[in-house]
Write an enzyme that holds these catalytic residues in place. Sequence first.
Site, short mmCIF file in Angstrom:
data_model
loop_
_atom_site.label_atom_id
_atom_site.label_comp_id
_atom_site.label_asym_id
_atom_site.label_seq_id
_atom_site.Cartn_x
_atom_site.Cartn_y
_atom_site.Cartn_z
NE ARG A 143 -4.28 -1.42 0.08
CZ ARG A 143 -4.41 -2.49 -0.70
NH1 ARG A 143 -3.44 -2.81 -1.55
NH2 ARG A 143 -5.50 -3.23 -0.67
CD GLU A 153 -2.78 3.16 -5.48
OE1 GLU A 153 -3.77 2.45 -5.73
OE2 GLU A 153 -1.76 2.74 -4.94
CG HIS A 165 -3.01 -0.92 -6.75
ND1 HIS A 165 -3.37 -0.24 -5.61
CD2 HIS A 165 -3.07 -2.24 -6.40
CE1 HIS A 165 -3.64 -1.09 -4.63
NE2 HIS A 165 -3.46 -2.32 -5.10
C1 GLV Z 1 -4.96 -5.34 -3.90
O1 GLV Z 1 -4.32 -4.35 -3.74
C2 GLV Z 1 -5.45 -6.18 -2.84
O2 GLV Z 1 -5.36 -5.78 -1.68
O3 GLV Z 1 -5.94 -7.27 -3.16
#
Ligand code: GLV
Length: 322
Positions: A237, A266, A285
């Site tokens: 994250r 984001e 991401h």
């Molecule tokens: C993606 O970022 C997730 O947490 O699955």
Amino acid sequence: MKPYVYIGRQITNEAETFISEHCDYNIWREAVKIPRETLKAELKEADGAIIPKVPVNQELLENAENLKVISNVAVGYDNFDIEALKEAGVIGTHTPYVLDETVADLVFNLILSGARRTAELQQFTRKGKWNKMDDPYFLSKDVHHSKLGVIGMGRIGEKICRRANLGFEMEVMYYNRSRNQKVEEEYEARKVSLDTLLEQSDIIVIMLPLNEKTRHFIGEQEIQKMNENTLLVNASRGPIIDEEALIKALENKDIYGAALDVFENEPLASDNPLLQLSNATITPHVGSATKQTRDAMDLRAAKNLVNGVLGSGPVDIIKELR
Ligand code: GLV
Ligand code: GLV
């Protein structure tokens, strides 16, 4: 009477079929994200819901009187306000296990492209600069046999260790609250202090969940302990790294580079300095974003939803609510 659920994002046919066999439902089929007010209104009647990545808080839940289960299609659940869920008596679920190997693959992609600078080199090649490649500027950094430091040793961390130790013969250190015997025994990983990891690793991978304890876990002080040969990789994250401090370090070449799949905000704003830095490798991401894994996540989220509202089978309840 069947329970009624709302599906607030597109999901695979297989997941939708599974839900349709057990519940009455409605679904948001638009390509754009569901407006918050629409989602809020739809939750009013629902016994359960699959949601896109949106904050789940008291404001969203206040009129959702029948709601029992809210199902996240992700392993991370920093979008959940745990206290608000407790208060509303709603179970929050996520999708662990099914994406571990896929995220570990992306982490290795970031390690390799960050260290060997393949994205930057591709740009040079495309611009017809092949004959400039003799310049020592283009000499990059080895991955094999280097020192890898993993911060946060959960399931995904284990998969990263396996690739690192068995595939690339890297020396693996990790920092984690508790010991992980599996990685120590199977992949020769060593548990070390955070300072040791920051000072000695050639490549650092962050694999922490985001919460109040991990926000800006890597700040200016931590970055200063790294050296000019360190590659910092993050696919967990964004807010775990103080992005401003990282940008400064990259601009000053205090570290070798950063390879990032996640960001403080984001989508990444078009004026974010990271986009201009040649020592930053950037992906949008996509840690779990393969066809196979996203299909598996949708189905797992659907099963969590159905089993949760019917009380009929295993449900991946987030650990804070178990
Ligand atoms: C993606 O970022 C997730 O947490 O699955
Ligand atoms: C998931 O949260 C993991 O670290 O495996």
